[in-house]
Design a protein around this motif. Structure first.
Motif, PDB file in Angstrom:
ATOM      1  N   TYR A 171      91.447 -72.372  65.436  1.00 42.23           N
ATOM      2  CA  TYR A 171      92.728 -72.522  64.741  1.00 42.23           C
ATOM      3  C   TYR A 171      92.735 -73.798  63.910  1.00 42.23           C
ATOM      4  N   TRP A 172      93.507 -73.777  62.843  1.00 43.23           N
ATOM      5  CA  TRP A 172      93.553 -74.917  61.931  1.00 43.23           C
ATOM      6  C   TRP A 172      94.873 -74.907  61.175  1.00 43.23           C
ATOM      7  N   LYS A 173      95.279 -76.100  60.719  1.00 39.76           N
ATOM      8  CA  LYS A 173      96.504 -76.201  59.915  1.00 39.76           C
ATOM      9  C   LYS A 173      96.287 -75.452  58.610  1.00 39.76           C
ATOM     10  N   ASP A 174      97.286 -74.665  58.242  1.00 46.74           N
ATOM     11  CA  ASP A 174      97.202 -73.910  56.991  1.00 46.74           C
ATOM     12  C   ASP A 174      96.891 -74.864  55.834  1.00 46.74           C
ATOM     13  N   GLN A 175      95.990 -74.457  54.976  1.00 43.12           N
ATOM     14  CA  GLN A 175      95.566 -75.230  53.799  1.00 43.12           C
ATOM     15  C   GLN A 175      94.778 -76.489  54.166  1.00 43.12           C
ATOM     16  N   SER A 176      94.250 -76.522  55.405  1.00 44.26           N
ATOM     17  CA  SER A 176      93.324 -77.615  55.746  1.00 44.26           C
ATOM     18  C   SER A 176      92.049 -76.971  56.286  1.00 44.26           C
ATOM     19  N   SER A 177      91.000 -77.755  56.436  1.00 45.18           N
ATOM     20  CA  SER A 177      89.723 -77.156  56.839  1.00 45.18           C
ATOM     21  C   SER A 177      89.268 -77.602  58.231  1.00 45.18           C
ATOM     22  N   GLY A 178      90.005 -78.519  58.851  1.00 45.55           N
ATOM     23  CA  GLY A 178      89.579 -79.028  60.165  1.00 45.55           C
ATOM     24  C   GLY A 178      89.904 -78.053  61.281  1.00 45.55           C
ATOM     25  N   LYS A 179      88.868 -77.374  61.818  1.00 40.27           N
ATOM     26  CA  LYS A 179      89.089 -76.360  62.861  1.00 40.27           C
ATOM     27  C   LYS A 179      89.063 -76.969  64.251  1.00 40.27           C
ATOM     28  N   LYS A 180      89.938 -76.451  65.105  1.00 42.42           N
ATOM     29  CA  LYS A 180      89.872 -76.758  66.533  1.00 42.42           C
ATOM     30  C   LYS A 180      89.595 -75.445  67.259  1.00 42.42           C
ATOM     31  N   ASP A 181      89.201 -75.534  68.535  1.00 48.68           N
ATOM     32  CA  ASP A 181      88.993 -74.284  69.269  1.00 48.68           C
ATOM     33  C   ASP A 181      89.411 -74.432  70.726  1.00 48.68           C
ATOM     34  N   ALA A 182      89.658 -73.286  71.342  1.00 47.23           N
ATOM     35  CA  ALA A 182      90.019 -73.233  72.763  1.00 47.23           C
ATOM     36  C   ALA A 182      89.404 -71.966  73.341  1.00 47.23           C
ATOM     37  N   THR A 183      89.073 -72.004  74.632  1.00 46.43           N
ATOM     38  CA  THR A 183      88.353 -70.890  75.260  1.00 46.43           C
ATOM     39  C   THR A 183      89.140 -70.338  76.444  1.00 46.43           C
ATOM     40  N   THR A 184      89.020 -69.029  76.661  1.00 48.31           N
ATOM     41  CA  THR A 184      89.680 -68.407  77.816  1.00 48.31           C
ATOM     42  C   THR A 184      88.851 -67.232  78.321  1.00 48.31           C
ATOM     43  N   LYS A 185      89.085 -66.869  79.579  1.00 56.05           N
ATOM     44  CA  LYS A 185      88.502 -65.634  80.120  1.00 56.05           C
ATOM     45  C   LYS A 185      89.578 -64.555  80.257  1.00 56.05           C
ATOM     46  N   SER A 186      90.813 -64.891  79.855  1.00 60.22           N
ATOM     47  CA  SER A 186      91.915 -63.922  79.974  1.00 60.22           C
ATOM     48  C   SER A 186      92.221 -63.311  78.602  1.00 60.22           C
ATOM     49  N   HIS A 187      93.408 -62.695  78.475  1.00 62.88           N
ATOM     50  CA  HIS A 187      93.809 -62.059  77.206  1.00 62.88           C
ATOM     51  C   HIS A 187      94.808 -62.895  76.423  1.00 62.88           C
ATOM     52  N   THR A 188      95.090 -64.098  76.909  1.00 63.55           N
ATOM     53  CA  THR A 188      96.065 -64.936  76.203  1.00 63.55           C
ATOM     54  C   THR A 188      95.521 -66.348  76.056  1.00 63.55           C
ATOM     55  N   LEU A 189      95.952 -66.996  75.004  1.00 63.98           N
ATOM     56  CA  LEU A 189      95.585 -68.391  74.771  1.00 63.98           C
ATOM     57  C   LEU A 189      96.812 -69.135  74.275  1.00 63.98           C
ATOM     58  N   GLU A 190      97.016 -70.334  74.809  1.00 67.24           N
ATOM     59  CA  GLU A 190      98.114 -71.167  74.323  1.00 67.24           C
ATOM     60  C   GLU A 190      97.553 -72.543  73.997  1.00 67.24           C
ATOM     61  N   VAL A 191      97.847 -73.008  72.788  1.00 73.04           N
ATOM     62  CA  VAL A 191      97.350 -74.322  72.371  1.00 73.04           C
ATOM     63  C   VAL A 191      98.498 -75.147  71.801  1.00 73.04           C
ATOM     64  N   SER A 192      98.326 -76.461  71.848  1.00 76.89           N
ATOM     65  CA  SER A 192      99.344 -77.369  71.306  1.00 76.89           C
ATOM     66  C   SER A 192      99.116 -77.562  69.809  1.00 76.89           C
ATOM     67  N   VAL A 193     100.205 -77.494  69.057  1.00 75.92           N
ATOM     68  CA  VAL A 193     100.113 -77.624  67.598  1.00 75.92           C
ATOM     69  C   VAL A 193     101.237 -78.525  67.088  1.00 75.92           C
TER      70      VAL A 193
END
Length: 255
Positions: free
Chosen positions: A153-175
């Protein structure tokens, strides 16, 4: 006899979510191909018997996905199928579906950006294999804990990507609650040496109340300001000209 027939070359396995197609060359002329799937422990299975094609869907012959298989592609004349002479054949490279099938695109079912949290819900890709009740098994039904998903995931119109990993069907990240974010998901099998990363899902973007500055950037405001100044200047100039004309006219009339 059979022995003079050309044998298959350039044999390749193409497999996504355990749907597996065997492909080869050349196109046959005056003969046919029959595919035999040989497993380490399972019985030999014949597929695409007497085909004039150069590909064969062998998915249902590879049901035991952890087994290693080879394909024999036989070159045969129809008349001589009953002949005891063994037809010429080519042998494929070994193929183990569990280690080599590619992971397809996960499907994003739902996503929300509320406050400083981005929440994404997604679904496992399905395989061609079915449960006894007729519903399709997903890749998770085969890979279990070997399967992970990564959210980029990354801020719209920016190129710096972050990532998060899960073994389930949902992911929640801080933005950042004031910014829009774009994201995609990818399945991963960390234990693999090759084909670890699956296909990327579609890219989706959130839309929390964008202001016009975010949407169009400062350039638009500069252009609007320049136009506004030009309009005001023109209005002032016209007013001055009109006033001068009126004065001149009044002066002439007084004379």
């Amino acid at each position: 006899g059979n022995s003079e027939l050309p044998t298959a070359v350039n044999i390749t396995w193409s497999s996504i979510n355990f749907k597996t197609i065997l492909q080869w060359q050349p196109k046959p002329s005056g003969y046919f191909y029959t595919v035999e799937i040989h497993g380490q422990t399972s019985n030999t299975k014949k597929k695409c018997i007497l085909t004039a094609e150069t590909e064969c869907d062998v998915t249902d012959a590879l049901r035991n996905v952890t087994e290693t298989y080879t394909a024999h592609i036989l070159s045969v004349m129809t008349m001589e199928m009953d002949n005891f002479e063994e037809p010429p054949y080519a042998v494929s490279e070994k193929f183990t579906p569990y280690n080599q099938t590619l992971l397809g695109k996960p499907e994003i079912k739902n996503y929300t950006q509320k406050g400083s949290k981005l929440n994404v819900v997604f679904q496992d890709p399905l395989t061609p294999y079915k449960f006894p009740n007729g519903s399709f098994q997903s890749i998770r039904d085969f890979f279990h804990h070997d399967l992970e998903y990564k959210l980029y995931y990354w801020k719209d119109q920016s190129s710096g990507k972050k990532d998060a990993t899960t073994k389930s069907h949902t992911l929640e990240v801080s933005v950042d609650s004031t910014k829009n974010y774009c994201f995609y998901i990818q399945g991963i099998i960390p234990s693999r040496r090759e084909n670890r990363n699956g296909q990327e899902s579609v890219v989706l973007c959130t839309s929390v109340g964008r202001n016009i500055l975010d949407e169009y950037g400062a350039e638009v405001f500069i252009i609007i300001a320049v136009i506004a100044i030009a309009v005001v200047t023109l209005a002032v100039v016209l007013t001055v000209i009109l006033c001068k004309r009126k004065k001149a006219k009044a002066t002439r009339e007084m004379k």
